[in-house]
Scaffold this active site. Structure first.
Site, mmCIF file in Angstrom:
data_model
loop_
_atom_site.group_PDB
_atom_site.id
_atom_site.type_symbol
_atom_site.label_atom_id
_atom_site.label_comp_id
_atom_site.label_asym_id
_atom_site.label_seq_id
_atom_site.Cartn_x
_atom_site.Cartn_y
_atom_site.Cartn_z
ATOM 1 C CB ALA A 1 29.252 76.351 70.841
ATOM 2 C CG ASP B 1 12.122 70.836 74.669
ATOM 3 O OD1 ASP B 1 10.779 71.059 75.037
ATOM 4 O OD2 ASP B 1 12.717 71.092 73.768
ATOM 5 C CE LYS C 1 9.817 72.319 71.587
ATOM 6 N NZ LYS C 1 10.603 71.402 71.823
ATOM 7 C CE1 TYR D 1 13.085 70.096 67.547
ATOM 8 C CE2 TYR D 1 13.095 69.177 69.786
ATOM 9 C CZ TYR D 1 12.905 70.296 68.939
ATOM 10 O OH TYR D 1 12.691 71.398 69.552
ATOM 11 C CB ILE E 1 28.371 82.111 65.961
ATOM 12 C CG1 ILE E 1 29.711 82.846 65.885
ATOM 13 C CG2 ILE E 1 27.142 82.572 66.817
ATOM 14 C CD1 ILE E 1 29.415 83.652 64.806
ATOM 15 N N GLY F 1 18.618 77.301 71.999
ATOM 16 C CA GLY F 1 19.244 78.018 71.017
ATOM 17 C C GLY F 1 20.455 78.774 71.740
#
Length: 356
Positions: A244, A54, A86, A59, A242, A236
């Site tokens: 991870a 994706d 997207k 990005y 947090i 996400g």
């Protein structure tokens, strides 16, 4: 429901792999990475059986699409992997040289993003993405970052532009067989429910709202998708980091793109304590938890290196006992009624592989 139909190469029983590849880091998300690192991350994904990638124009202002297209051309020339991008954020030349240095993407392509959900902008965005991706077939297209959280007072205006224009463009491309599936790629489940009441979609990419830490999407959104036959991809899964890094690394734990508050840190610490009792890595639980929900077909953390990708493969394969999930429920750390894995799965060797 997403059922690829344009190519025998992707018409297989399991359309999206449980672990997908989030390509935002290929656009230098938060930090710069080399072209070589990006290429090796994609190569490791293909070699490791990851079959869904994706990306988005936003990005790295086109850099992630360019890098992903180059890498997939080398490592997946038969186009077996499924690819999504997207629309809704159109890249235009930065004629004034005013590109913000405050962007979370540390790249400079001479392009700047503009929100535009109109018919013409969506068609133009897809054509530009195809060029950056090297002409590769795009299987899924998501409308990016719709919602009140993203647009505030302009939400109604931009929603109208999408439903009257951008959606029509996507539906036409789907009907013509030029893409296989359409949906939203967003950080808020409420807007998904809003559009599902008005139009036909195949798949939703929801980031950060259905995770080991937060299950706000479980009450109405996931049941609606199950009822409508709409697949869900979870982005996400680490809630900005947090889940991870945990609370013990010494660094600043991030949640929802900002430093985590005390309540979030306390909840993650409580989850970590149960992880310790069962010898379960926090990140493994974070990746596996969303996959238990019936409409969820894939989870897509972001990857910036081959090492990160290989670690994620081991984490998804980590055998987590049912008692772990039961203990989380008993402690009130998972919302009542949400789906949990009912049996351990994965490869017992994954534990040893992760520790090497």
């Amino acid at each position: 429901m997403f059922r690829p139909g344009r190519s025998e190469a992707i018409a297989r029983p399991s359309a999206l792999t449980a672990l997908g590849f989030g390509a935002a880091p290929l656009g230098n998300l938060y930090r710069q990475i080399s072209d070589s690192d990006a290429d090796q991350a994609v190569a490791a994904a293909v070699a490791g059986g990851v079959g869904y990638f994706d990306v988005a124009p936003q990005y790295g202002r086109g850099l992630a699409e360019q890098r992903l297209g180059d890498a997939l051309a080398k490592h997946d020339p038969e186009q077996r992997a499924i690819l999504s991008t997207k629309v809704g954020i159109l890249l235009r030349p930065d004629v004034d040289g005013g590109a913000s240095s405050e962007s979370i993407f540390k790249s400079s392509t001479g392009l700047i993003p503009h929100y535009d959900y109109s018919y013409d902008a969506v068609m133009a965005s897809i054509e530009a993405s195809k060029k950056r991706l090297g002409g590769r077939a795009i299987n899924i297209v998501y409308a990016h970052d719709l919602g009140r959280r993203a647009h505030g007072e302009r939400h109604e205006e931009r929603m109208a532009a999408f439903l009257e224009g951008g959606y029509r463009a996507l539906a036409e491309l789907r009907s013509a067989g030029q893409i296989d599936a359409i949906g939203l790629g967003v950080n808020e489940w409420e807007v998904c429910e809003e559009v599902l009441a008005q139009a036909d979609f195949d798949i939703m990419l929801l980031a950060g709202r259905y995770t080991l830490l937060e299950q706000s999407a479980a009450a109405t959104f996931l049941p609606l998708c199950e009822q409508r036959g709409v697949d869900v991809v979870i982005g996400g899964p680490y809630n900005s980091g947090i889940l991870a890094m945990g609370t013990r690394s010494g660094g600043v734990p991030y949640y929802d793109y900002r430093p985590a508050d005390e309540a979030v840190i306390a909840k993650v610490a409580a989850i970590e304590a149960i992880c310790d009792r069962h010898d379960v890595p926090l990140a493994a639980a974070a990746l596996q938890f969303p996959l238990a929900a019936k409409p969820v077909v894939s989870v897509i953390p972001g990857f910036a290196s081959a090492a990160e990708l290989e670690q994620a493969i081991a984490l998804v394969a980590w055998r987590i006992p049912y008692s772990f999930w039961h203990d989380l429920q008993d402690a009130g750390l998972i919302a009542p009624g949400v789906s949990i894995p009912h049996a351990p799965f994965g490869d017992p060797a994954a534990k040893d592989s992760l520790k090497q």
